[in-house]
Scaffold this motif. Structure first.
Motif: not given
Length: 430
Positions: A312-327, A329-332
């Motif tokens: 719900r916080y934009p900076a956390v959402a940006a972090f999660r989106a970047a991790m999904r894009r660049y890494y 395999s790190r999701e779990p």
């Protein structure tokens, strides 16, 4: 000496005060206006030191490096810092002090890094050289005492210590505040606690801080020590049952925690809260404790940073989106330390953005030592690096709290910035 696998599990949770809250100026995100083709701006080089290939395993200290690199990749995709791309150079020191010094010299002397970012070093033997060269080390994880001693080293949680390079803290004395224990007493009505540690110096030292803080908040404390080689967790569980323990705080590694939880289950012991530290705040908790559901259902964590689950916080959402894009395999494997690595990169970027066209170490230092609180775009409890006298009297301290529920970490407070207490500051010698 404490075995490495244990020491890694003993990083303290949110035990430091945070000061009053002020608005934070945002220097990030500025982009030059387009004016036709131009030569690309020179890259800004930063170094990332992480103890990845250590005896602790590749996951133990790698989290912040992923978060920082994801930030810089997303930053460069958006134009960099004032048009300058950021070149992030990762050096794996393998958890060894000598290799750490090699990494530090490589990044400073050969790669000419303007700063280090999100350092996560098991043995930060190169810290004196970093400080002597005036290289800002921004947003590092405080493993060991280097960030409590040397100037130019800026840990992720801020510091009011003098950091003169001669002694840790204030002439060898540091302070802990007691908001963690106050929260569990007031919110869950807990009064009986157990602290479990190994018969090793670092484990016992951290346990002593826990006992000190709990007793200052009026808890009845069962202080149990087990042999590292042959721990008798059955005896600990029996003691907890006799004492009516409802809050469990430990100075153990994950393997020891699971073994203790098994002994508790066998003895019919359950607790309202088993509190772990921010390093263990990860998506792997479900698998780590899968065989001991009683402990998993009671697993809590505290920190000075926003939960990586709170999109719900934009900076956390940006972090999660970047991790999904660049890494992806790190999701779990996502962890709070990855989010804090992202926050460290944000802190560097805002500092660099304040420098204009010429990003240098002196400018970064001025930003890091300014008399203004910083929150990494609401990812951190606001903090700074303004040196102050030793704390006296009650302190204003805030914290974030989460609990493992339904296969995820669920935040238990409305807002960490307002989840605050007036608590004592207790001196101790590390």
């Amino acid at each position: 000496m404490l075995p490495a696998a244990l020491l890694a599990a003993l990083l303290p949770s949110a035990l430091a005060g945070c000061g009053s809250r002020l608005p934070v100026r945002d220097f990030g995100g500025a982009r030059p206006a387009a004016s036709g083709p131009a030569a690309p701006a020179a890259p800004i080089t930063v170094g990332i030191v992480a103890s990845i290939s250590s005896v602790l395993g590749t996951e133990t200290f790698s989290g912040p490096s992923y978060g920082a690199r994801a930030f810089f990749q997303a930053l460069d995709a958006g134009g960099g810092v004032n048009g300058h791309p950021v070149r992030a150079v990762l050096c794996d020191d393998s958890g060894d002090g000598g290799d750490n010094q090699t990494c530090v010299h490589q990044l400073i002397d050969r790669d000419h890094a303007v700063a280090l970012v999100a350092t996560t070093a098991f043995d930060y033997a190169g810290a004196p050289y970093v400080s002597a060269q005036g290289v800002p080390d921004i947003g590092g994880q405080p493993i060991g005492s280097a960030y409590d001693q040397y100037p130019h080293l800026y840990q992720i949680y801020g510091s009011s210590e003098p950091r003169n390079g001669r002694s840790v803290g204030w002439n060898g004395v540091e302070y802990q505040t007691t908001e963690v224990y106050r929260w569990f007493e007031q919110r869950l009505g807990l009064h009986d606690a157990a602290v479990v540690s190994y018969n090793q110096a670092a484990s016992a030292g951290y346990a002593a801080q826990l006992v000190q803080g709990l007793r200052a908040e009026g808890y009845r404390v069962l202080n149990e020590t087990v042999d590292f080689a042959l721990p008798n967790f059955a005896a600990v569980a029996a003691g907890m049952k006799a004492a009516g323990t409802r809050l469990l705080m430990d100075a153990l590694d994950t393997q020891g925690n699971v073994a203790l939880c098994r002994a508790m289950a066998s003895a019919g012991v359950s607790v309202a809260a088993k509190v772990t530290n921010v390093q263990n705040w990860s998506a792997r908790a479900g698998s780590d404790y899968s065989g001991v559901p009683g402990c998993l259902d009671a697993l809590w964590v505290t920190s000075d940073s926003r939960s990586y689950e709170d999109v719900r916080y934009p900076a956390v959402a940006a972090f999660r989106a970047a991790m999904r894009r660049y890494y992806p395999s790190r999701e779990p494997l996502l962890s709070q330390w990855e989010l804090e690595g992202w926050a460290a990169a944000q802190w560097f970027t805002d500092a660099a953005g304040s420098c204009g066209a010429q990003v240098d170490r002196a400018c970064l230092d001025r930003y890091m030592t300014r008399d203004q609180l910083y929150d990494a775009h609401r990812l951190l409890i606001p903090t700074d690096f303004v040196a102050e006298p030793p704390p006296t009297g009650p302190q204003h301290a805030c914290l974030n709290v989460a609990r493992w529920q339904g296969g995820a970490w669920v935040t238990q407070v409305p807002d960490m910035d307002t989840n605050c207490f007036t608590v004592p500051a207790l001196p101790y010698r590390p």
